[in-house]
Design a protein around this motif. Structure first.
Motif, PDB file in Angstrom:
ATOM      1  N   ARG A   1      49.238  39.814  45.037  1.00 41.46           N
ATOM      2  CA  ARG A   1      48.475  40.316  43.885  1.00 41.46           C
ATOM      3  C   ARG A   1      47.858  39.157  43.101  1.00 41.46           C
ATOM      4  O   ARG A   1      46.725  39.240  42.639  1.00 41.46           O
ATOM      5  CB  ARG A   1      49.384  41.145  42.977  1.00 41.46           C
ATOM      6  N   GLN A   2      48.611  38.070  42.954  1.00 37.41           N
ATOM      7  CA  GLN A   2      48.073  36.900  42.259  1.00 37.41           C
ATOM      8  C   GLN A   2      46.891  36.307  43.034  1.00 37.41           C
ATOM      9  O   GLN A   2      45.911  35.874  42.438  1.00 37.41           O
ATOM     10  CB  GLN A   2      49.165  35.848  42.058  1.00 37.41           C
ATOM     11  N   MET A   3      46.993  36.306  44.361  1.00 36.15           N
ATOM     12  CA  MET A   3      45.874  35.822  45.179  1.00 36.15           C
ATOM     13  C   MET A   3      44.648  36.713  44.974  1.00 36.15           C
ATOM     14  O   MET A   3      43.525  36.215  44.837  1.00 36.15           O
ATOM     15  CB  MET A   3      46.270  35.795  46.655  1.00 36.15           C
ATOM     16  N   ALA A   4      44.849  38.035  44.951  1.00 37.66           N
ATOM     17  CA  ALA A   4      43.738  38.970  44.762  1.00 37.66           C
ATOM     18  C   ALA A   4      43.105  38.790  43.388  1.00 37.66           C
ATOM     19  O   ALA A   4      41.883  38.882  43.241  1.00 37.66           O
ATOM     20  CB  ALA A   4      44.227  40.404  44.939  1.00 37.66           C
TER      21      ALA A   4
ATOM     22  N   GLN B   1      42.622  36.158  41.836  1.00 36.87           N
ATOM     23  CA  GLN B   1      41.766  34.972  41.810  1.00 36.87           C
ATOM     24  C   GLN B   1      40.333  35.282  42.231  1.00 36.87           C
ATOM     25  O   GLN B   1      39.419  34.508  41.980  1.00 36.87           O
ATOM     26  CB  GLN B   1      42.340  33.871  42.696  1.00 36.87           C
ATOM     27  N   GLY B   2      40.150  36.415  42.903  1.00 35.94           N
ATOM     28  CA  GLY B   2      38.805  36.843  43.274  1.00 35.94           C
ATOM     29  C   GLY B   2      38.122  35.980  44.309  1.00 35.94           C
ATOM     30  O   GLY B   2      36.896  35.901  44.343  1.00 35.94           O
TER      31      GLY B   2
ATOM     32  N   ILE C   1      41.020  40.351  49.304  1.00 32.71           N
ATOM     33  CA  ILE C   1      42.013  41.421  49.187  1.00 32.71           C
ATOM     34  C   ILE C   1      41.402  42.506  48.311  1.00 32.71           C
ATOM     35  O   ILE C   1      41.097  42.267  47.144  1.00 32.71           O
ATOM     36  CB  ILE C   1      43.322  40.890  48.572  1.00 32.71           C
ATOM     37  N   THR C   2      41.192  43.687  48.890  1.00 34.51           N
ATOM     38  CA  THR C   2      40.573  44.781  48.138  1.00 34.51           C
ATOM     39  C   THR C   2      41.581  45.795  47.628  1.00 34.51           C
ATOM     40  O   THR C   2      41.256  46.602  46.773  1.00 34.51           O
ATOM     41  CB  THR C   2      39.510  45.506  48.982  1.00 34.51           C
TER      42      THR C   2
ATOM     43  N   ASP D   1      31.394  36.657  53.952  1.00 35.13           N
ATOM     44  CA  ASP D   1      30.845  35.407  54.469  1.00 35.13           C
ATOM     45  C   ASP D   1      31.632  34.245  53.889  1.00 35.13           C
ATOM     46  O   ASP D   1      31.999  34.265  52.716  1.00 35.13           O
ATOM     47  CB  ASP D   1      29.366  35.273  54.109  1.00 35.13           C
ATOM     48  N   PRO D   2      31.882  33.203  54.675  1.00 36.11           N
ATOM     49  CA  PRO D   2      32.679  32.070  54.190  1.00 36.11           C
ATOM     50  C   PRO D   2      32.128  31.424  52.924  1.00 36.11           C
ATOM     51  O   PRO D   2      32.875  30.960  52.095  1.00 36.11           O
ATOM     52  CB  PRO D   2      32.665  31.078  55.349  1.00 36.11           C
ATOM     53  N   GLU D   3      30.812  31.411  52.735  1.00 36.57           N
ATOM     54  CA  GLU D   3      30.267  30.768  51.548  1.00 36.57           C
ATOM     55  C   GLU D   3      30.605  31.525  50.271  1.00 36.57           C
ATOM     56  O   GLU D   3      30.484  30.985  49.186  1.00 36.57           O
ATOM     57  CB  GLU D   3      28.752  30.547  51.662  1.00 36.57           C
ATOM     58  N   GLN D   4      31.061  32.785  50.361  1.00 35.60           N
ATOM     59  CA  GLN D   4      31.486  33.519  49.178  1.00 35.60           C
ATOM     60  C   GLN D   4      32.797  32.981  48.638  1.00 35.60           C
ATOM     61  O   GLN D   4      33.212  33.320  47.542  1.00 35.60           O
ATOM     62  CB  GLN D   4      31.620  35.014  49.485  1.00 35.60           C
ATOM     63  N   ASN D   5      33.467  32.132  49.403  1.00 39.38           N
ATOM     64  CA  ASN D   5      34.719  31.516  48.960  1.00 39.38           C
ATOM     65  C   ASN D   5      34.459  30.493  47.862  1.00 39.38           C
ATOM     66  O   ASN D   5      35.325  30.172  47.083  1.00 39.38           O
ATOM     67  CB  ASN D   5      35.412  30.855  50.149  1.00 39.38           C
TER      68      ASN D   5
END
Length: 181
Positions: free
Chosen positions: A114-117, A119-120, A138-139, A167-171
């Motif tokens: 949940r903490q990871m999610a 972070q957006g 994580i949706t 897409d990876p660039e959204q990271n």
């Protein structure tokens, strides 16, 4: 290791998914035409992964206790200083004992996700054989708690974790500013 999502490792002592459902939808934009079929143009794909499983407190706590028995006293003290453990469990922690009614490891694991999610950002999903599935966000996380201890803590938790490929660039969470001279 069964899977890893970013730095979070799915394994028996954390969360062990019983199934991975991977779904890919392919999008097409259509345009109606007179006297013939609609024209279609491929607009891309949309991939989702759903991890489901069940965690039993007794099993996870036994695995954590067995792992804790292998730690030296110095390692236990180091872990104690680097974690948030209640004062009532310090003695059990240092001796390697775990009470079955203490905070269960599986709840902490779900809270970590949940903490990871929160972070957006996206995370790389990799399986135990090293296959990289791609970057996922994580949706959704669902917990179904069952069979409770007398103090209200669950002995069994069914969980579902929903991921969407991006897409990876959204990271990259940086903000780009454009200035005009």
């Amino acid at each position: 290791m069964l899977f890893a999502l970013g730095m979070y490792v799915f394994e028996l002592k954390t969360l062990a998914p019983e199934s991975l459902n991977r779904k890919t939808d392919y999008g097409y934009a259509t345009n109606a035409r007179i006297g013939t079929r609609d024209a279609a143009q491929f607009t891309g794909s949309n991939e989702t992964v759903t991890l489901t499983g069940t965690v039993y407190a007794e099993i996870v706590n036994d695995l954590a206790a067995a792992q804790n028995q292998q730690l030296t006293l110095k390692q236990r003290v180091s872990n104690l200083l680097n974690s948030s453990i209640s004062k009532s469990s310090i003695s059990d922690f240092l001796t390697g004992r775990q009470d079955q009614h203490n905070q269960s490891a599986e709840i902490v694991s779900i809270d970590t996700l949940r903490q990871m999610a929160d972070q957006g950002q996206s995370w790389q999903l990799v399986d135990g054989n090293g296959k990289v599935y791609g970057a996922y966000i994580i949706t959704g996380i669902t917990e179904d708690m069952k069979v409770f201890w007398p103090d209200g803590r669950p002995r069994q938790i069914d969980f579902t974790i929903e991921l969407k490929r991006v897409d990876p660039e959204q990271n990259n969470q940086t903000v780009t500013t454009v200035s005009y001279a």
